[in-house]
Design an enzyme around this catalytic site. Sequence first.
Site, PDB file in Angstrom:
ATOM      1  N   LYS A  37      86.129  -5.787  23.212  1.00 26.09           N
ATOM      2  CA  LYS A  37      84.829  -6.454  23.377  1.00 26.09           C
ATOM      3  C   LYS A  37      83.678  -5.458  23.211  1.00 26.09           C
ATOM      4  O   LYS A  37      82.706  -5.721  22.516  1.00 26.09           O
ATOM      5  CB  LYS A  37      84.729  -7.125  24.771  1.00 26.09           C
TER       6      LYS A  37
ATOM      7  N   ARG B 229      83.356 -13.852  34.247  1.00 24.95           N
ATOM      8  CA  ARG B 229      84.772 -13.582  34.459  1.00 24.95           C
ATOM      9  C   ARG B 229      85.400 -14.597  35.406  1.00 24.95           C
ATOM     10  O   ARG B 229      86.588 -14.499  35.690  1.00 24.95           O
ATOM     11  CB  ARG B 229      84.943 -12.190  35.066  1.00 24.95           C
TER      12      ARG B 229
ATOM     13  N   ARG C 105      92.550   5.377  25.748  1.00 24.17           N
ATOM     14  CA  ARG C 105      91.118   5.189  25.506  1.00 24.17           C
ATOM     15  C   ARG C 105      90.241   6.250  26.180  1.00 24.17           C
ATOM     16  O   ARG C 105      90.495   6.658  27.297  1.00 24.17           O
ATOM     17  CB  ARG C 105      90.746   3.806  26.045  1.00 24.17           C
TER      18      ARG C 105
ATOM     19  N   ARG D 182      87.886   6.492  31.829  1.00 29.16           N
ATOM     20  CA  ARG D 182      87.487   5.697  32.984  1.00 29.16           C
ATOM     21  C   ARG D 182      88.511   5.813  34.102  1.00 29.16           C
ATOM     22  O   ARG D 182      89.714   5.808  33.855  1.00 29.16           O
ATOM     23  CB  ARG D 182      87.356   4.232  32.567  1.00 29.16           C
TER      24      ARG D 182
ATOM     25  N   ARG E 295      93.884  -5.313  36.829  1.00 19.90           N
ATOM     26  CA  ARG E 295      92.810  -5.915  36.017  1.00 19.90           C
ATOM     27  C   ARG E 295      93.365  -7.036  35.146  1.00 19.90           C
ATOM     28  O   ARG E 295      92.734  -8.073  34.979  1.00 19.90           O
ATOM     29  CB  ARG E 295      92.141  -4.831  35.157  1.00 19.90           C
TER      30      ARG E 295
HETATM   31  P1  AMP Z   1      84.833  -3.722  32.375  1.00 23.40           P
HETATM   32  O1  AMP Z   1      84.064  -2.509  31.997  1.00 23.40           O
HETATM   33  O2  AMP Z   1      84.269  -4.983  31.792  1.00 23.40           O
HETATM   34  O3  AMP Z   1      86.302  -3.584  32.091  1.00 23.40           O
HETATM   35  O4  AMP Z   1      84.692  -3.887  33.966  1.00 23.40           O
HETATM   36  C1  AMP Z   1      85.143  -2.872  34.836  1.00 23.40           C
HETATM   37  C2  AMP Z   1      85.254  -3.424  36.264  1.00 23.40           C
HETATM   38  O5  AMP Z   1      83.974  -3.865  36.715  1.00 23.40           O
HETATM   39  C3  AMP Z   1      86.166  -4.633  36.427  1.00 23.40           C
HETATM   40  O6  AMP Z   1      87.539  -4.275  36.577  1.00 23.40           O
HETATM   41  C4  AMP Z   1      85.585  -5.253  37.707  1.00 23.40           C
HETATM   42  O7  AMP Z   1      85.972  -4.512  38.850  1.00 23.40           O
HETATM   43  C5  AMP Z   1      84.092  -5.040  37.512  1.00 23.40           C
HETATM   44  N1  AMP Z   1      83.443  -6.154  36.778  1.00 23.40           N
HETATM   45  C6  AMP Z   1      82.866  -6.092  35.543  1.00 23.40           C
HETATM   46  N2  AMP Z   1      82.351  -7.267  35.190  1.00 23.40           N
HETATM   47  C7  AMP Z   1      82.610  -8.116  36.211  1.00 23.40           C
HETATM   48  C8  AMP Z   1      82.343  -9.497  36.439  1.00 23.40           C
HETATM   49  N3  AMP Z   1      81.708 -10.264  35.526  1.00 23.40           N
HETATM   50  N4  AMP Z   1      82.755 -10.040  37.635  1.00 23.40           N
HETATM   51  C9  AMP Z   1      83.374  -9.290  38.552  1.00 23.40           C
HETATM   52  N5  AMP Z   1      83.677  -7.993  38.395  1.00 23.40           N
HETATM   53  C10 AMP Z   1      83.299  -7.391  37.238  1.00 23.40           C
END
Ligand code: AMP
Length: 215
Positions: free
Chosen positions: A13, A87, A126, A161, A172
Amino acid sequence: MNIILLGPPGAGKGTQAHHLVATRNMIQLSTGDMLREAKESGTEMGRKVAEVMARGDLVTDDIVIGLIREKLEGDKGGGFIFDGFPRTLPQADALGKLLADCGETLDAVIEMQVDDDALVDRIKARSTCGGCGAVYNDNTKPIPVDGICTTCGKKNEFIRRADDNEEALRNRLMEYYKKTSPLIGYYYAKDMLSTVDGLGEIEDVRAAVANALGG
Ligand code: AMP
């Protein structure tokens, strides 16, 4: 044009969002990036968010909806790309209301499909540039030997990360299947869903995304 990129962690994404920002002047709204910034802020909220993210759990709907609400009040550029948001079903309902409140519409939802084994392999390999967020992969796009990011030119800013480890990743993925994947049916029923194969070469995925957006 406002769009959602929907898919599990590692589906690509962020990579596709960066390309749309560069080519269409769109604005990427990544709740993951916003939360990582909040984590660095040293506030009580930042500390709580850090713990939740490290486990790979989802942060509460109220927090992320609040973050998105703030951004919708700012510059709209060539439209928003919602990356990693919504989400959950309550987040999806909230997004619909927030957009309607500011006279905007949601124009497309692109589901990026990737086989689970490939996701795990991708995430373990990554890293991202801390300067610009460009994504690198040990196997398919290794960090340049001179340590200079090919996108922004910064040196030795590459980071892995904290939640890109196997245990947090499994969590996740579980959160994705339990709470986020129902959004596929939600947007299908609203006749907004397009699906692209996220496993191909970056160029092919870019073409498929462009096609889903009408060219
Ligand atoms: P990402 O970078 O999108 O993979 O997000 C990393 C982490 O941030 C996720 O594993 C969640 O802990 C938190 N997170 C990101 N976006 C959301 C969302 N829309 N709702 C809830 N938690 C989120």
